[in-house]
Design a protein around this motif. Structure first.
Motif, PDB file in Angstrom:
ATOM      1  N   ASP A 109     118.326  59.683  -0.219  1.00  0.00           N
ATOM      2  CA  ASP A 109     117.644  60.965  -0.195  1.00  0.00           C
ATOM      3  C   ASP A 109     116.146  60.725  -0.059  1.00  0.00           C
ATOM      4  O   ASP A 109     115.681  59.579  -0.077  1.00  0.00           O
ATOM      5  CB  ASP A 109     118.000  61.812  -1.418  1.00  0.00           C
ATOM      6  CG  ASP A 109     117.610  61.175  -2.753  1.00  0.00           C
ATOM      7  OD1 ASP A 109     116.614  60.432  -2.819  1.00  0.00           O
ATOM      8  OD2 ASP A 109     118.312  61.446  -3.747  1.00  0.00           O
ATOM      9  N   VAL A 110     115.406  61.785   0.049  1.00  0.00           N
ATOM     10  CA  VAL A 110     113.972  61.667   0.305  1.00  0.00           C
ATOM     11  C   VAL A 110     113.204  61.056  -0.868  1.00  0.00           C
ATOM     12  O   VAL A 110     112.116  60.520  -0.680  1.00  0.00           O
ATOM     13  CB  VAL A 110     113.396  63.046   0.718  1.00  0.00           C
ATOM     14  CG1 VAL A 110     113.284  63.986  -0.463  1.00  0.00           C
ATOM     15  CG2 VAL A 110     112.103  62.906   1.469  1.00  0.00           C
TER      16      VAL A 110
ATOM     17  N   ALA B  93     113.321  61.237   7.768  1.00  0.00           N
ATOM     18  CA  ALA B  93     112.960  62.521   7.170  1.00  0.00           C
ATOM     19  C   ALA B  93     111.953  63.265   8.043  1.00  0.00           C
ATOM     20  O   ALA B  93     110.943  62.702   8.455  1.00  0.00           O
ATOM     21  CB  ALA B  93     112.401  62.318   5.772  1.00  0.00           C
ATOM     22  N   VAL B  94     112.251  64.538   8.307  1.00  0.00           N
ATOM     23  CA  VAL B  94     111.374  65.385   9.109  1.00  0.00           C
ATOM     24  C   VAL B  94     110.855  66.550   8.265  1.00  0.00           C
ATOM     25  O   VAL B  94     109.660  66.808   8.216  1.00  0.00           O
ATOM     26  CB  VAL B  94     112.119  65.920  10.358  1.00  0.00           C
ATOM     27  CG1 VAL B  94     111.241  66.873  11.153  1.00  0.00           C
ATOM     28  CG2 VAL B  94     112.591  64.780  11.232  1.00  0.00           C
TER      29      VAL B  94
ATOM     30  N   GLY C  62     116.131  63.379   4.891  1.00  0.00           N
ATOM     31  CA  GLY C  62     115.347  64.461   4.322  1.00  0.00           C
ATOM     32  C   GLY C  62     116.061  65.158   3.181  1.00  0.00           C
ATOM     33  O   GLY C  62     115.597  66.197   2.708  1.00  0.00           O
ATOM     34  N   GLU C  63     117.176  64.590   2.729  1.00  0.00           N
ATOM     35  CA  GLU C  63     118.005  65.229   1.701  1.00  0.00           C
ATOM     36  C   GLU C  63     117.235  65.432   0.405  1.00  0.00           C
ATOM     37  O   GLU C  63     116.534  64.530  -0.060  1.00  0.00           O
ATOM     38  CB  GLU C  63     119.244  64.366   1.427  1.00  0.00           C
ATOM     39  CG  GLU C  63     120.249  65.021   0.522  1.00  0.00           C
ATOM     40  CD  GLU C  63     120.796  66.304   1.097  1.00  0.00           C
ATOM     41  OE1 GLU C  63     120.572  67.373   0.479  1.00  0.00           O
ATOM     42  OE2 GLU C  63     121.451  66.250   2.166  1.00  0.00           O
ATOM     43  N   THR C  64     117.377  66.630  -0.175  1.00  0.00           N
ATOM     44  CA  THR C  64     116.693  66.952  -1.426  1.00  0.00           C
ATOM     45  C   THR C  64     117.657  67.204  -2.579  1.00  0.00           C
ATOM     46  O   THR C  64     117.215  67.544  -3.670  1.00  0.00           O
ATOM     47  CB  THR C  64     115.783  68.183  -1.243  1.00  0.00           C
ATOM     48  OG1 THR C  64     116.573  69.287  -0.793  1.00  0.00           O
ATOM     49  CG2 THR C  64     114.663  67.891  -0.253  1.00  0.00           C
TER      50      THR C  64
ATOM     51  N   PRO D  95     116.831  65.240   8.346  1.00  0.00           N
ATOM     52  CA  PRO D  95     118.263  65.458   8.456  1.00  0.00           C
ATOM     53  C   PRO D  95     118.928  65.355   7.086  1.00  0.00           C
ATOM     54  O   PRO D  95     118.405  64.720   6.167  1.00  0.00           O
ATOM     55  CB  PRO D  95     118.735  64.321   9.378  1.00  0.00           C
ATOM     56  CG  PRO D  95     117.789  63.202   9.101  1.00  0.00           C
ATOM     57  CD  PRO D  95     116.460  63.878   8.798  1.00  0.00           C
ATOM     58  N   SER D  96     120.087  65.943   6.984  1.00  0.00           N
ATOM     59  CA  SER D  96     120.821  65.921   5.721  1.00  0.00           C
ATOM     60  C   SER D  96     121.460  64.557   5.487  1.00  0.00           C
ATOM     61  O   SER D  96     121.693  63.790   6.428  1.00  0.00           O
ATOM     62  CB  SER D  96     121.918  66.991   5.725  1.00  0.00           C
ATOM     63  OG  SER D  96     122.950  66.631   6.637  1.00  0.00           O
ATOM     64  N   PHE D  97     121.752  64.278   4.228  1.00  0.00           N
ATOM     65  CA  PHE D  97     122.480  63.061   3.887  1.00  0.00           C
ATOM     66  C   PHE D  97     123.803  63.012   4.647  1.00  0.00           C
ATOM     67  O   PHE D  97     124.157  61.991   5.231  1.00  0.00           O
ATOM     68  CB  PHE D  97     122.734  62.986   2.374  1.00  0.00           C
ATOM     69  CG  PHE D  97     123.645  61.863   1.989  1.00  0.00           C
ATOM     70  CD1 PHE D  97     123.137  60.605   1.748  1.00  0.00           C
ATOM     71  CD2 PHE D  97     125.018  62.050   1.900  1.00  0.00           C
ATOM     72  CE1 PHE D  97     123.976  59.545   1.422  1.00  0.00           C
ATOM     73  CE2 PHE D  97     125.864  61.012   1.567  1.00  0.00           C
ATOM     74  CZ  PHE D  97     125.352  59.755   1.324  1.00  0.00           C
TER      75      PHE D  97
END
Length: 132
Positions: free
Chosen positions: A28-29, A43-44, A116-118, A49-51
């Protein structure tokens, strides 16, 4: 130019160079990247993008023998828990360790792929298998 599949040149290079039991982290980010471990930063924006998107793209390219996740997913990331359970039911070895142990183990990875996953604890270590 590749026709399909994973298009990211650096990520393709890393996967192609991996040997049996080499480790690749999809993170993740927020996961800290250990000093000396290359980071392929995708990560954008938060969530992009998602995990899940990155995991599926990498999993389609890499022979995976097993994976490692943090035990904290049981309380904080039901989607990753479900994915780990599904892969374990399909025959992959799934190791569950504390998040602190996960961060220490990631120092031995060939690379960390930063998404970019949060969502908390959206991190996995993929252990390369063999195709023969």
């Amino acid at each position: 130019m590749k026709r399909s599949g994973l298009l990211h040149a650096e990520l393709n290079r890393v996967i192609a160079a991996m040997g049996h039991l080499d480790m690749l982290v999809i993170a993740d980010v927020g996961l800290p990247v250990p000093p000396g471990v290359p980071c392929i930063d995708l990560a954008v924006l938060p969530g992009t993008p998602s995990f899940a998107t990155v995991f599926e793209a990498v999993y389609a390219e890499l022979a995976v023998q097993g994976l490692t996740v943090a035990t904290e997913i049981h309380q904080h990331n039901p989607a990753l828990k479900q994915l780990a359970d599904r892969l374990e039911n399909e025959g992959l070895a799934v190791e569950r360790i504390s998040h602190d142990e996960f961060k220490r183990l990631s120092a031995r990875a060939v690379a960390v792929v930063r998404t970019g996953e949060t969502v908390p604890y959206a991190n996995v270590i993929l252990h390369a298998g063999v195709t023969f």
